[in-house]
Design an enzyme around this catalytic site. Structure first.
Site, short mmCIF file in Angstrom:
data_model
loop_
_atom_site.label_atom_id
_atom_site.label_comp_id
_atom_site.label_asym_id
_atom_site.label_seq_id
_atom_site.Cartn_x
_atom_site.Cartn_y
_atom_site.Cartn_z
N ARG A 104 -25.75 -45.00 24.21
CA ARG A 104 -25.71 -45.47 25.59
C ARG A 104 -27.47 -45.96 26.02
O ARG A 104 -27.16 -46.19 26.96
CB ARG A 104 -25.71 -43.97 25.95
CG ARG A 104 -24.65 -43.50 26.74
CD ARG A 104 -24.43 -42.39 27.31
NE ARG A 104 -22.42 -42.05 27.46
CZ ARG A 104 -22.17 -41.85 28.64
NH1 ARG A 104 -22.57 -43.01 29.42
NH2 ARG A 104 -20.76 -41.20 28.35
N LYS A 109 -13.62 -50.36 32.49
CA LYS A 109 -14.27 -50.70 31.27
C LYS A 109 -12.37 -49.11 30.66
O LYS A 109 -11.92 -49.57 29.48
CB LYS A 109 -15.18 -49.77 30.50
CG LYS A 109 -16.68 -50.13 30.82
CD LYS A 109 -17.72 -50.09 29.70
CE LYS A 109 -17.89 -48.66 30.36
NZ LYS A 109 -18.16 -48.53 32.09
N ARG A 124 -13.74 -39.25 45.43
CA ARG A 124 -14.99 -38.00 44.12
C ARG A 124 -16.21 -37.97 44.68
O ARG A 124 -16.93 -39.01 45.30
CB ARG A 124 -14.38 -38.94 42.97
CG ARG A 124 -13.15 -39.03 42.50
CD ARG A 124 -13.29 -39.50 41.01
NE ARG A 124 -14.92 -39.53 40.77
CZ ARG A 124 -14.61 -40.38 39.00
NH1 ARG A 124 -13.10 -40.57 38.07
NH2 ARG A 124 -15.63 -40.95 38.70
N ARG A 136 -25.68 -44.15 39.43
CA ARG A 136 -25.07 -44.62 38.42
C ARG A 136 -25.62 -46.05 38.09
O ARG A 136 -26.33 -46.11 36.51
CB ARG A 136 -24.36 -44.53 38.39
CG ARG A 136 -23.69 -42.05 38.58
CD ARG A 136 -22.22 -42.55 39.27
NE ARG A 136 -21.13 -43.24 38.08
CZ ARG A 136 -19.93 -43.37 38.43
NH1 ARG A 136 -19.46 -42.86 39.58
NH2 ARG A 136 -19.25 -43.83 37.74
N ARG A 146 -13.70 -46.76 46.56
CA ARG A 146 -11.73 -45.70 45.66
C ARG A 146 -11.28 -44.54 46.34
O ARG A 146 -12.48 -43.86 47.03
CB ARG A 146 -12.54 -45.45 43.82
CG ARG A 146 -12.19 -46.76 43.01
CD ARG A 146 -13.03 -46.35 41.55
NE ARG A 146 -13.36 -45.45 41.45
CZ ARG A 146 -14.15 -45.29 39.84
NH1 ARG A 146 -13.78 -46.41 39.06
NH2 ARG A 146 -15.39 -44.89 40.11
#
Length: 206
Positions: free
Chosen positions: A86, A11, A153, A164, A125
């Site tokens: 959301r 996004k 991360r 998530r 990532r």
């Protein structure tokens, strides 16, 4: 327009390209909250009081800020909302507020990517702490001179990713049938290169 999609769907990349192409402001609710607090608007002061307590800013305050923000001159030709709504109740309340402000949404772009692919994208990532550049171990590996210093991360682990995604499916995904029912949902396949996805989004927006 509103941009929706699971975490890791791309996004951020698409938002940057779309606001550039359509010359519209990118309204991230986080940035908007910080700006309203800094400007000291009435809603900003209310939000600040909640944030100082470590509490979530109530929906009605956030929606009030969205309406206040889109009334500014730079939104005359449109805007992109990112990070809000959301949840289904937020989408319904935003709809009421936008109708009252005589603003109608043209499109809700849904970037679709399967959970299994999302996990592969996120877990692989890596970011360079010195330059902020994001790499991907499979599709865009870091060059040899950088490879030793890239980091993962904390929220890019498989466990964090699954958590998530669960949150997205339980809280955010219910807004999809709401906007579909209004005839403004534009689903787009999010698998492919960023350029391919951008082409699909622009085609879906017509």
């Amino acid at each position: 327009m509103i941009l929706v999609g699971p975490p890791g769907a791309g996004k951020g990349t698409q938002a940057a390209r779309l606001v550039d192409h359509y010359a519209i402001p990118h309204i991230s609710t986080g940035d908007m909250l910080r700006a309203a607090v800094k400007e000291g608007t009435d809603l900003g002061k209310q939000a600040d009081a909640f944030m100082k307590k470590g509490a979530l800013v109530p929906d009605d305050v956030v929606i009030g800020m969205v309406v206040e923000r889109i009334a500014k001159d730079d939104c005359t030709n449109g805007f992109m909302l990112d990070g809000f709504p959301r949840t289904r109740p937020q989408a319904e309340a935003l709809d009421v507020a936008l109708n009252a402000a005589k603003v109608s949404l043209d499109a809700v772009v849904l970037i679709k990517v399967d959970d299994s692919l999302i996990e592969e994208r996120i877990v692989n990532r890596r970011s360079d702490p010195e330059t902020g550049t994001i790499y991907h171990l499979l599709f865009n590996p870091p060059p040899a001179d950088v490879a030793d210093r890239v980091v993962q991360r904390k929220d890019d682990t498989a466990e964090a990713c699954r958590s998530r995604l669960e949150k997205y499916h339980s809280e955010t995904a219910p807004i999809i049938p709401f906007y579909d029912g209004k005839g403004i949902l534009r689903p787009v396949d999010g698998v492919g290169t960023p350029d391919e996805v951008t082409k699909r989004v622009r085609a879906a927006l017509g």
